[in-house]
Design a protein around this motif. Sequence first.
Motif, PDB file in Angstrom:
ATOM      1  N   LEU A 121       0.836  -1.206   0.000  1.00  0.00           N
ATOM      2  CA  LEU A 121       0.000   0.000   0.000  1.00  0.00           C
ATOM      3  C   LEU A 121       0.869   1.254   0.000  1.00  0.00           C
ATOM      4  CD1 LEU A 121      -2.739  -1.150   2.526  1.00  0.00           C
ATOM      5  CD2 LEU A 121      -3.125  -0.573   0.121  1.00  0.00           C
ATOM      6  N   LEU A 122       1.974   1.210   0.720  1.00  0.00           N
ATOM      7  CA  LEU A 122       2.879   2.366   0.743  1.00  0.00           C
ATOM      8  C   LEU A 122       3.539   2.569  -0.614  1.00  0.00           C
ATOM      9  CD1 LEU A 122       4.457   1.793   4.262  1.00  0.00           C
ATOM     10  CD2 LEU A 122       2.884   3.637   3.613  1.00  0.00           C
ATOM     11  N   THR A 123       3.838   1.486  -1.316  1.00  0.00           N
ATOM     12  CA  THR A 123       4.363   1.621  -2.681  1.00  0.00           C
ATOM     13  C   THR A 123       3.352   2.317  -3.576  1.00  0.00           C
ATOM     14  OG1 THR A 123       5.749  -0.365  -2.519  1.00  0.00           O
ATOM     15  CG2 THR A 123       5.146   0.360  -4.729  1.00  0.00           C
ATOM     16  N   ILE A 124       2.099   1.873  -3.507  1.00  0.00           N
ATOM     17  CA  ILE A 124       1.041   2.493  -4.316  1.00  0.00           C
ATOM     18  C   ILE A 124       0.903   3.975  -3.955  1.00  0.00           C
ATOM     19  CG2 ILE A 124      -1.410   2.424  -4.912  1.00  0.00           C
ATOM     20  CD1 ILE A 124       0.229  -0.042  -5.828  1.00  0.00           C
ATOM     21  N   TRP A 125       0.919   4.268  -2.688  1.00  0.00           N
ATOM     22  CA  TRP A 125       0.790   5.643  -2.200  1.00  0.00           C
ATOM     23  C   TRP A 125       1.950   6.506  -2.716  1.00  0.00           C
ATOM     24  CZ3 TRP A 125      -2.113   9.341  -0.565  1.00  0.00           C
ATOM     25  CH2 TRP A 125      -1.631  10.372   0.230  1.00  0.00           C
ATOM     26  N   ASN A 126       3.171   6.023  -2.532  1.00  0.00           N
ATOM     27  CA  ASN A 126       4.328   6.817  -2.920  1.00  0.00           C
ATOM     28  C   ASN A 126       4.435   6.980  -4.435  1.00  0.00           C
ATOM     29  OD1 ASN A 126       5.416   7.393  -0.353  1.00  0.00           O
ATOM     30  ND2 ASN A 126       6.348   5.369  -0.221  1.00  0.00           N
ATOM     31  N   THR A 127       4.074   5.937  -5.173  1.00  0.00           N
ATOM     32  CA  THR A 127       4.258   5.958  -6.623  1.00  0.00           C
ATOM     33  C   THR A 127       3.120   6.670  -7.339  1.00  0.00           C
ATOM     34  OG1 THR A 127       5.423   3.840  -6.463  1.00  0.00           O
ATOM     35  CG2 THR A 127       4.694   4.523  -8.651  1.00  0.00           C
ATOM     36  N   SER A 128       1.887   6.270  -7.054  1.00  0.00           N
ATOM     37  CA  SER A 128       0.741   6.753  -7.830  1.00  0.00           C
ATOM     38  C   SER A 128       0.131   8.032  -7.277  1.00  0.00           C
ATOM     39  CB  SER A 128      -0.343   5.664  -7.887  1.00  0.00           C
ATOM     40  OG  SER A 128       0.106   4.559  -8.632  1.00  0.00           O
ATOM     41  N   PHE A 129       0.456   8.386  -6.034  1.00  0.00           N
ATOM     42  CA  PHE A 129      -0.179   9.573  -5.441  1.00  0.00           C
ATOM     43  C   PHE A 129       0.820  10.659  -5.048  1.00  0.00           C
ATOM     44  CE2 PHE A 129      -3.065   6.018  -4.765  1.00  0.00           C
ATOM     45  CZ  PHE A 129      -4.213   6.523  -5.369  1.00  0.00           C
ATOM     46  N   LEU A 130       1.994  10.267  -4.530  1.00  0.00           N
ATOM     47  CA  LEU A 130       2.990  11.274  -4.181  1.00  0.00           C
ATOM     48  C   LEU A 130       3.995  11.497  -5.301  1.00  0.00           C
ATOM     49  CD1 LEU A 130       3.710  10.535  -0.401  1.00  0.00           C
ATOM     50  CD2 LEU A 130       2.034  12.079  -1.432  1.00  0.00           C
ATOM     51  N   GLY A 131       3.971  10.629  -6.328  1.00  0.00           N
ATOM     52  CA  GLY A 131       4.770  10.875  -7.522  1.00  0.00           C
ATOM     53  C   GLY A 131       6.233  10.505  -7.437  1.00  0.00           C
ATOM     54  N   TYR A 132       6.576   9.533  -6.582  1.00  0.00           N
ATOM     55  CA  TYR A 132       7.955   9.053  -6.532  1.00  0.00           C
ATOM     56  C   TYR A 132       8.104   7.852  -7.481  1.00  0.00           C
ATOM     57  CZ  TYR A 132       8.234  11.611  -2.049  1.00  0.00           C
ATOM     58  OH  TYR A 132       8.215  12.565  -1.058  1.00  0.00           O
ATOM     59  N   PRO A 133       8.847   7.982  -8.567  1.00  0.00           N
ATOM     60  CA  PRO A 133       8.940   6.863  -9.518  1.00  0.00           C
ATOM     61  C   PRO A 133      10.001   5.825  -9.158  1.00  0.00           C
ATOM     62  CG  PRO A 133      10.045   8.770 -10.410  1.00  0.00           C
ATOM     63  CD  PRO A 133       9.459   9.214  -9.101  1.00  0.00           C
ATOM     64  N   GLN A 134      10.858   6.129  -8.160  1.00  0.00           N
ATOM     65  CA  GLN A 134      11.914   5.197  -7.781  1.00  0.00           C
ATOM     66  C   GLN A 134      11.792   4.831  -6.309  1.00  0.00           C
ATOM     67  OE1 GLN A 134      13.023   8.434  -8.729  1.00  0.00           O
ATOM     68  NE2 GLN A 134      13.364   8.124 -10.915  1.00  0.00           N
ATOM     69  N   SER A 135      12.418   3.721  -5.954  1.00  0.00           N
ATOM     70  CA  SER A 135      12.487   3.294  -4.560  1.00  0.00           C
ATOM     71  C   SER A 135      13.784   2.535  -4.360  1.00  0.00           C
ATOM     72  CB  SER A 135      11.295   2.399  -4.209  1.00  0.00           C
ATOM     73  OG  SER A 135      11.356   1.965  -2.862  1.00  0.00           O
ATOM     74  N   ALA A 136      14.390   2.690  -3.194  1.00  0.00           N
ATOM     75  CA  ALA A 136      15.666   2.024  -2.917  1.00  0.00           C
ATOM     76  C   ALA A 136      15.508   1.022  -1.782  1.00  0.00           C
ATOM     77  CB  ALA A 136      16.743   3.047  -2.565  1.00  0.00           C
ATOM     78  N   ILE A 137      16.275  -0.055  -1.866  1.00  0.00           N
ATOM     79  CA  ILE A 137      16.375  -1.038  -0.793  1.00  0.00           C
ATOM     80  C   ILE A 137      17.797  -0.969  -0.265  1.00  0.00           C
ATOM     81  CG2 ILE A 137      16.296  -3.495  -0.218  1.00  0.00           C
ATOM     82  CD1 ILE A 137      14.280  -3.837  -2.515  1.00  0.00           C
ATOM     83  N   ILE A 138      17.943  -0.593   1.001  1.00  0.00           N
ATOM     84  CA  ILE A 138      19.263  -0.395   1.601  1.00  0.00           C
ATOM     85  C   ILE A 138      19.388  -1.296   2.831  1.00  0.00           C
ATOM     86  CG2 ILE A 138      20.942   1.282   2.455  1.00  0.00           C
ATOM     87  CD1 ILE A 138      19.977   1.918  -0.349  1.00  0.00           C
ATOM     88  N   PRO A 139      19.950  -2.494   2.665  1.00  0.00           N
ATOM     89  CA  PRO A 139      20.136  -3.374   3.819  1.00  0.00           C
ATOM     90  C   PRO A 139      21.425  -3.027   4.571  1.00  0.00           C
ATOM     91  CG  PRO A 139      20.760  -4.526   1.819  1.00  0.00           C
ATOM     92  CD  PRO A 139      20.328  -3.146   1.396  1.00  0.00           C
ATOM     93  N   TYR A 140      21.307  -2.815   5.857  1.00  0.00           N
ATOM     94  CA  TYR A 140      22.496  -2.601   6.679  1.00  0.00           C
ATOM     95  C   TYR A 140      22.978  -3.960   7.183  1.00  0.00           C
ATOM     96  CZ  TYR A 140      22.552   2.439   6.403  1.00  0.00           C
ATOM     97  OH  TYR A 140      22.675   3.736   5.937  1.00  0.00           O
ATOM     98  N   ALA A 141      23.353  -4.800   6.222  1.00  0.00           N
ATOM     99  CA  ALA A 141      23.899  -6.128   6.476  1.00  0.00           C
ATOM    100  C   ALA A 141      24.472  -6.608   5.159  1.00  0.00           C
ATOM    101  CB  ALA A 141      22.821  -7.081   6.980  1.00  0.00           C
ATOM    102  N   SER A 142      25.791  -6.733   5.082  1.00  0.00           N
ATOM    103  CA  SER A 142      26.424  -7.059   3.805  1.00  0.00           C
ATOM    104  C   SER A 142      26.013  -8.409   3.235  1.00  0.00           C
ATOM    105  CB  SER A 142      27.947  -6.969   3.925  1.00  0.00           C
ATOM    106  OG  SER A 142      28.429  -7.854   4.912  1.00  0.00           O
ATOM    107  N   PRO A 143      25.607  -9.412   4.038  1.00  0.00           N
ATOM    108  CA  PRO A 143      25.138 -10.648   3.416  1.00  0.00           C
ATOM    109  C   PRO A 143      23.919 -10.452   2.517  1.00  0.00           C
ATOM    110  CG  PRO A 143      25.693 -11.065   5.702  1.00  0.00           C
ATOM    111  CD  PRO A 143      25.744  -9.584   5.513  1.00  0.00           C
ATOM    112  N   LEU A 144      23.206  -9.348   2.682  1.00  0.00           N
ATOM    113  CA  LEU A 144      22.039  -9.073   1.844  1.00  0.00           C
ATOM    114  C   LEU A 144      22.407  -8.238   0.620  1.00  0.00           C
ATOM    115  CD1 LEU A 144      19.381  -8.299   4.629  1.00  0.00           C
ATOM    116  CD2 LEU A 144      19.857 -10.482   3.490  1.00  0.00           C
TER     117      LEU A 144
END
Length: 542
Positions: free
Chosen positions: A318-341
Amino acid sequence: MPDYRFFNHPCYRQLADHAQTLQAADQHLKHLLTDEKRFAAFSVNGGGLFFDFSRQRVNKSTMDLLFSLADVADVVAKFTQMAEGKKVNVTENRAALHMAARSFSSQPIDVDGRDAKADLRQVLKKIRSFSNQVHEGTIKAINGMPFRHVIVVGIGGSYLGTEFVANALEAYADKDITLDFLANVDIHNFGRLWSRVDPQRTLWIVISKSYTTAETMANEDLIRRYLAAKGIDASKHIVTVTSKGSPGDQGQDQALAAFHMYDFIGGRYSVSSAVGGVPLSLYLGYNRFEGFLKGAEEMDMHALSAKPEKNLPLIAALLTIWNTSFLGYPQSAIIPYASPLCKLATHVQQLNMESNGKSVDTDGRWLEQPAGVVIFGEPGTNAQHSFFQLAHQGRAFPIEFIGVLNPQYQMEEGAFKGVGHQQELWANLLAQATALAVGRDSDNPAKSFSGNRPSSILVLENLEPESVGRLLSFYEAKTIFEAFLWGINPFDQFGVELGKITAGTLRDQIAMRNQSPQHDFAAVDPINRHYLKMLFSGRLPD
C-alpha cells in the motif's frame, strides 16, 4: 464483485485529493515525528519480521483510505485464490503456486486434475537424496573425487533469487563446496569461471524451464565443448532443472540427474522450487535449505491470515502504491544494513519490475499511467558514500532500510569511539532515516536539507536460513499485493519476450554472415546494420 479499475475507482480520487492535504507545512515529517504515539501507531510485528513505517508521509487518514482501497480491490481474497491454485495468471491461463513449493501442510492443491503439492514434494525428496549423496561422496566426479565446485547455468529468475540467498547464507556454507553463477553469454563470464575452477571436480546445474533459452543453451553448448576437450564426460558433470519432457529431460545420457520445474511457478518466484533447491542444498545442505523454506512458509501464512492493519507485506505494498501513484515518486531504494544481503536489491529488481512494469490491467485495458516502480539498492553504509547526496538533496525517493539485530559472526568487535561495529552500523541506519525525514535548515543553501523524505525500516532478528526465507516471502507477497492493487497481472512478462524475438532476428543475420562473408545485412535497419558491420570488423568506424 463490481468491476475494479484502479485509476477510475472513487478511492483513487479520494487518495489523490488527500495527497494534496499532505503538502501542508504542518504535515512535514519533522512535525509528525514529534508525536510520542506515532511509532506504535505506524509499526507492526508479524511473520517473524518487524516493519516500521512511522517515517512514511502518511497519517491515520492516509492509512484508512489505503486500507479501503485494499478492501475494494479485494486483494486479500485474490491472494488466497492464488494460494489455492486458481489460475490468477490470466494472460497465460496458469496458476501461480510458488508458495506451494514451501508449504508443509498436507492440504492438496489441484491443478488440471493433478495434486501440485504432491509433485513438488517428490521433487524435494529427489533433491534431498541427491544433495545428501553428493555430500556423503556416493555421487562423485568422474575421476572419483568429490565435487568441490557447483556452477549454476541460467539467466534471470533461474539464478538471481538463488544468488541472493546463497550470499545471504554464505556463513552457513560448510559443505566444502563453492557456488558460482554463469548467467549471460558474455564470454568474460565463462572465461573467468573456467580459469579458476577445476573442471574435474565441477558440477554444472543447467536451469531452463523450456530448455530453449538462447543464453543458457549457448553456455551449455560451450561447457560441453570445453569438458570434451578435457576428456571429461559431460553427462557425469551436469544436472538439469527443467520442465518434464523438455529437451533437457532426456535421461542419463545427457545428465547425472534431471529435476523438474513447473509452469505454475514463474522464474522470478522460483527460489523455493528446484531452481533454488538443487544448488542451495548442495551449497548449504538440505536441512538448511528446508529451514529457509519453513521461514518463507511462516511469512506466507502471515500474508494469508493477518488482518490488513497487521499484514506486513500488504502495508508495504500500500505504501508503494501511495508513494508511486499519489505522491509521484517513480523510484524506490532497498538499503540493507547487512552485507550478506548485498544481492537482495538485484533480486527484487527482477521480481518486482518484471512483475509490475505493466501498462494494461488484467482485462487488457490500458492504464491511465503505467504501473511499477524503479528499484535499486546497495548495502549501507556503502550507499551513504555513493548516492545519498541525491537522497538528501536531489530528487527524493522512498527507501526501505533493513536492519539485522544479531549478526551472523559473533566475535569481539572492540569499541571504536565507545561503540562496536554492529552498534556503529545501527547508528548509521537510524541516523539516515532520521535525517531524511527531518532535514536541517541552514543559512547556507548548500547545507540546507528539506527533509520530508519517506523511508521505512524492516527489522530481522538474525540472518539464519529461516529469516532469509521470511525476507524472500515478504518481497514476493509485497510485489503481488501491489499488482492486485493496481489491477495488473504480476505473473507474465511479455516485454522480456519482445527483446528475445528482436534478438532472434539479429542472430539470424549474424549467422548468415558467418556462413557467407558477402552477406551485407541489407534486411537490417540502418542503425543496427552499422553496428553489425562494426562487430565483424572489430574496429570503430573511421
